[in-house]
Design a protein around this motif. Structure first.
Motif, PDB file in Angstrom:
ATOM      1  N   THR A 171      -2.267   8.049   1.466  1.00 19.07           N
ATOM      2  CA  THR A 171      -1.598   6.754   1.600  1.00 19.07           C
ATOM      3  C   THR A 171      -1.103   6.503   3.016  1.00 19.07           C
ATOM      4  O   THR A 171      -1.312   5.429   3.594  1.00 19.07           O
ATOM      5  CB  THR A 171      -0.411   6.664   0.624  1.00 19.07           C
ATOM      6  OG1 THR A 171      -0.907   6.769  -0.714  1.00 19.07           O
ATOM      7  CG2 THR A 171       0.318   5.343   0.783  1.00 19.07           C
ATOM      8  N   THR A 189      -2.844   7.717  -3.929  1.00 22.35           N
ATOM      9  CA  THR A 189      -3.728   8.704  -3.319  1.00 22.35           C
ATOM     10  C   THR A 189      -2.937   9.585  -2.358  1.00 22.35           C
ATOM     11  O   THR A 189      -1.864   9.224  -1.891  1.00 22.35           O
ATOM     12  CB  THR A 189      -4.866   8.023  -2.546  1.00 22.35           C
ATOM     13  OG1 THR A 189      -4.314   7.347  -1.398  1.00 22.35           O
ATOM     14  CG2 THR A 189      -5.580   7.005  -3.417  1.00 22.35           C
ATOM     15  N   SER A 233       0.180   2.773  -3.729  1.00 21.58           N
ATOM     16  CA  SER A 233      -0.966   3.678  -3.698  1.00 21.58           C
ATOM     17  C   SER A 233      -0.563   5.063  -4.191  1.00 21.58           C
ATOM     18  O   SER A 233       0.510   5.572  -3.873  1.00 21.58           O
ATOM     19  CB  SER A 233      -1.526   3.771  -2.278  1.00 21.58           C
ATOM     20  OG  SER A 233      -2.583   4.713  -2.232  1.00 21.58           O
ATOM     21  N   LEU A 272       0.833  -1.199   0.000  1.00 27.28           N
ATOM     22  CA  LEU A 272       0.000   0.000   0.000  1.00 27.28           C
ATOM     23  C   LEU A 272       0.868   1.249   0.000  1.00 27.28           C
ATOM     24  O   LEU A 272       0.611   2.204  -0.751  1.00 27.28           O
ATOM     25  CB  LEU A 272      -0.910  -0.010   1.233  1.00 27.28           C
ATOM     26  CG  LEU A 272      -1.748   1.249   1.478  1.00 27.28           C
ATOM     27  CD1 LEU A 272      -2.731   1.475   0.341  1.00 27.28           C
ATOM     28  CD2 LEU A 272      -2.486   1.149   2.817  1.00 27.28           C
ATOM     29  N   ARG A 273       1.914   1.247   0.825  1.00 28.46           N
ATOM     30  CA  ARG A 273       2.807   2.396   0.883  1.00 28.46           C
ATOM     31  C   ARG A 273       3.533   2.610  -0.442  1.00 28.46           C
ATOM     32  O   ARG A 273       3.827   3.740  -0.826  1.00 28.46           O
ATOM     33  CB  ARG A 273       3.850   2.198   1.995  1.00 28.46           C
ATOM     34  CG  ARG A 273       3.288   2.084   3.404  1.00 28.46           C
ATOM     35  CD  ARG A 273       2.688   3.380   3.874  1.00 28.46           C
ATOM     36  NE  ARG A 273       3.632   4.459   3.891  1.00 28.46           N
ATOM     37  CZ  ARG A 273       4.202   4.939   5.004  1.00 28.46           C
ATOM     38  NH1 ARG A 273       3.908   4.422   6.178  1.00 28.46           N
ATOM     39  NH2 ARG A 273       5.040   5.956   4.948  1.00 28.46           N
TER      40      ARG A 273
END
Length: 244
Positions: A149, A146, A144, A140-141
């Motif tokens: 994050t 966005t 992502s 995710l880190r």
């Protein structure tokens, strides 16, 4: 500049101590500890599997505390939030390293003792879930795009930390072929005194190694953050010059 030199010197000293501890712990675990009466030399995996297992349940709480501080400071004090976030991602990476070692050494030990590499019992499954959660955290880190994050990762770390007590209590709550806890189990949960020096030294050595990796990764993350801030400031200055 003086502070950087002092910190660098301390890092070198810690590295030397860590290497010395690892060397001594390896000597104790592989060569000086007695052979187990039932399992023979394969029991020596114990000196690596159990310490890494214990530490893989400790570093998630470093990640959790840092993530909670990030959530608290992200609006109140962004600079402190960045510091907490650097600790969070560093401890998550260390958690993945230790959980990976734990799973692999456990599979090697299980292959000899149980005759199979893997079984879907409560302890192994919950430990695999912990590994997957923190791998997901790092993905995710990394992936992502966005603007939230770091916040999403901090929230995920809270849910990931819930699995830690489940991993520990799994062999108490459910029937499983996995051995009882070394500490905190029933009346027979203990380590033979003959194995204690090698066991304790391996815990110390692995903990020192984990702290070394965490601090090193933290420094790199803080430098990355500073580089991004400098790039953002330069972009703002360039846009202001264009506007003029």
């Amino acid at each position: 500049m003086q502070r950087s030199r002092i910190l660098g010197l301390l890092g070198i000293v810690w590295l030397i101590l860590t290497l010395a501890a690892i060397g001594y712990a390896t000597r104790l675990g592989l060569f000086l500890a007695p052979v187990d009466a039932l399992q023979g030399n394969v029991f020596r995996i114990f000196f690596y599997h159990v310490p890494t297992s214990m530490l893989s349940l400790l570093f998630p709480y470093v990640n959790l505390v840092a993530s909670l501080f990030y959530l608290y400071w992200r609006q109140r004090d962004p600079l402190k939030a960045l510091t907490a976030d650097a600790v969070a991602i560093s401890s998550a990476e260390v958690t993945v390293v230790y959980a990976t070692i734990c799973l692999w050494t456990g599979m090697l030990w299980g292959r000899v003792e149980w005759g199979i590499w893997w079984t879907w019992d409560a302890r192994l499954t919950s430990m695999l879930l912990l590994w997957l959660l923190y791998v997901s955290y790092l993905m995710l880190r990394k992936l992502s795009s966005t603007g939230q994050t770091n916040t999403l990762a901090a929230v995920l770390s809270v849910f990931a930390a819930i699995d830690v007590p489940i991993v520990y209590m799994s062999i108490k709550w459910w029937r499983t072929p996995h051995p009882a806890p070394v500490f905190g189990g029933d009346a027979d949960s203990r380590v033979d005194p003959a194995f204690m020096p090698a066991f304790i030294w391996n815990i110390v050595a692995w903990a020192m190694w984990g702290i070394l990796i965490l601090v090193f990764r933290y420094v790199l993350e803080r430098r990355r953050q500073a580089s991004e801030q400098d790039a953002a400031l330069q972009a703002i200055e360039a846009s202001l010059e264009i506007a003029k």
